[in-house]
Design a protein around this motif. Sequence first.
Motif, short mmCIF file in Angstrom:
data_model
loop_
_atom_site.label_atom_id
_atom_site.label_comp_id
_atom_site.label_asym_id
_atom_site.label_seq_id
_atom_site.Cartn_x
_atom_site.Cartn_y
_atom_site.Cartn_z
N ASP A 30 5.80 -2.87 5.42
CA ASP A 30 6.14 -2.28 4.13
C ASP A 30 5.33 -2.90 3.00
OD1 ASP A 30 7.50 -4.66 4.56
OD2 ASP A 30 9.21 -4.10 3.34
N GLU A 31 4.87 -4.13 3.18
CA GLU A 31 3.99 -4.77 2.19
C GLU A 31 2.52 -4.44 2.47
OE1 GLU A 31 2.91 -9.31 0.62
OE2 GLU A 31 4.68 -8.97 1.87
N TYR A 32 2.15 -4.44 3.74
CA TYR A 32 0.76 -4.21 4.13
C TYR A 32 0.29 -2.82 3.73
CZ TYR A 32 -3.41 -4.31 7.16
OH TYR A 32 -4.69 -4.29 7.65
N VAL A 33 1.16 -1.80 3.87
CA VAL A 33 0.74 -0.44 3.54
C VAL A 33 0.42 -0.30 2.05
CG1 VAL A 33 3.05 0.55 3.07
CG2 VAL A 33 1.25 1.98 4.04
N GLN A 34 1.08 -1.11 1.21
CA GLN A 34 0.77 -1.07 -0.23
C GLN A 34 -0.59 -1.70 -0.52
OE1 GLN A 34 4.28 -2.14 -2.76
NE2 GLN A 34 5.39 -2.10 -0.82
N ASP A 35 -0.94 -2.74 0.25
CA ASP A 35 -2.28 -3.32 0.13
C ASP A 35 -3.34 -2.32 0.57
OD1 ASP A 35 -2.06 -5.77 -1.04
OD2 ASP A 35 -2.51 -6.94 0.75
N LEU A 36 -3.07 -1.62 1.67
CA LEU A 36 -4.01 -0.61 2.16
C LEU A 36 -4.18 0.51 1.14
CD1 LEU A 36 -2.84 -0.34 5.89
CD2 LEU A 36 -4.98 -1.35 5.06
N PHE A 37 -3.09 0.87 0.48
CA PHE A 37 -3.17 1.91 -0.55
C PHE A 37 -4.15 1.50 -1.65
CE2 PHE A 37 -2.11 3.96 -4.49
CZ PHE A 37 -1.93 5.28 -4.13
N SER A 38 -4.00 0.28 -2.17
CA SER A 38 -4.89 -0.19 -3.24
C SER A 38 -6.34 -0.22 -2.78
CB SER A 38 -4.46 -1.60 -3.69
OG SER A 38 -3.20 -1.56 -4.30
N GLN A 39 -6.57 -0.66 -1.55
CA GLN A 39 -7.93 -0.76 -1.03
C GLN A 39 -8.61 0.60 -0.99
OE1 GLN A 39 -8.35 -3.09 2.66
NE2 GLN A 39 -6.51 -4.22 2.10
N TYR A 40 -7.89 1.64 -0.58
CA TYR A 40 -8.51 2.96 -0.46
C TYR A 40 -8.46 3.73 -1.78
CZ TYR A 40 -9.42 2.50 4.45
OH TYR A 40 -9.95 2.08 5.65
N PHE A 41 -7.46 3.49 -2.60
CA PHE A 41 -7.36 4.18 -3.88
C PHE A 41 -8.50 3.79 -4.80
CE2 PHE A 41 -5.14 5.00 -8.03
CZ PHE A 41 -4.93 6.36 -7.84
N PHE A 42 -8.84 2.49 -4.82
CA PHE A 42 -9.91 2.00 -5.67
C PHE A 42 -11.21 1.77 -4.90
CE2 PHE A 42 -6.20 0.19 -8.21
CZ PHE A 42 -6.30 1.14 -9.21
#
Length: 420
Positions: free
Chosen positions: A135-147
């Motif tokens: 649940d924490e890692y998916v938010q990191d992945l989101f930031s990586q691909y969003f930006f």
Amino acid sequence: MYRKTILNNGIRIVTEHIPYVQSISIGIWVKTGSRDEKREENGIAHFIEHMLFKGTKKRSALAIAKEIDSVGGVLNASTSREFTNFYAKVLAKDFKLAVDLLSDIFLNSLFSFSEIKREREVIFQEIKMVEDTPDEYVQDLFSQYFFSDHPLGQPILGNYNTIGKINRDKLIKFFHSYYLNPYRIIVSVAGNLNHYQVVEAINQTLGKIKPNNKKEPAWKPPEIFSGVKIFNKDLEQVHICIGTKGFSQTHPSRYAGYILNTILGGSISSRLFQEIREKRGLAYNIFSYNSPFQDTGILAIYVGTSRNKFNQVIELIIKEIQKLKTKPLKESELKKAKDQLKGNLLLSWENTDVRMSRMATGELYFGKYIPLKKIRDKIDQVTAKDVQTLSQELFQKKYLLLIALGGVKEKNIKPSLLEI
């Protein structure tokens, strides 16, 4: 009472005297974070944060820990994408000890080879811990691909490759270039204090840092990436992060944004929590959150659900987003969200840590103190039309990104899933 002093070398000191408390919270805030890192040195700011607790010229790491524990205080730090802060909370009578400890670790840390080697392994374990927390890692992945390739997309912790290559020379060079820059430093103190005594104590320590010509960072805004990205992993649930371009720290509609987030998924009475968890039982954990930065932001939703409910949950999230775009809020719902925000704000104001942090971020992003009354007035001024207009501005398909982590495949996703 709020006061501000700028030292001769450029360091800003902001204080708030709260006479009825017994404590003081003090933080050294530096406008430096993972956003300042090159790709090959990703994680170096967080690495430096760790190293500043590993011994100075006059204190070992154990002595630092024992000294703060001996007065029942707290000494800690955190690294974000745009700033780093080192802070302490002690009884008012122990203020000088807190200043001595903080200034010592900030000015005199050794960065010893043995401690660097040991702490590198600690950071590796920290990275593994995040990767094992979906649940924490998916938010990191989101930031990586969003930006994408922008520094804002880099994980704050770094990765195994970059952390493995960071050595003492690189740590010291980055620290001297970005941290020992008075124009980036703010000292924020809240509690039972005397402003002039605070200024004198800081001037005798951090006031000795030599000014330089490098002023505040000139960051470039990121490009936003949208679409769907699946990370297949054998998990009991599918962990989903779906988000869009949010508002910046200084966006004129940020107060409407706070209300939008509160209504969408910011609490247990929010629309998403009630519709997806309480009414349908499709998830245990679902929430929305804001991540505002200096020139951009993220407004995202996290949910964990079973594989066979994936499409249904996304459709329900999109349906709630569409409602915010097409139907104005009822006055009763708007008032409830405002009261909730103001209540949370007032309750947090009883904490000297929170007041110290708010002064620092106000100085970082606005160059001034924002009084509590002004924040409450701005919340009250938001209209239903403001929230609807902001929803229409932010929730556009060209900004929408969905990241899924778990046992789901792209072929199982409906093509029209993100149509808004």
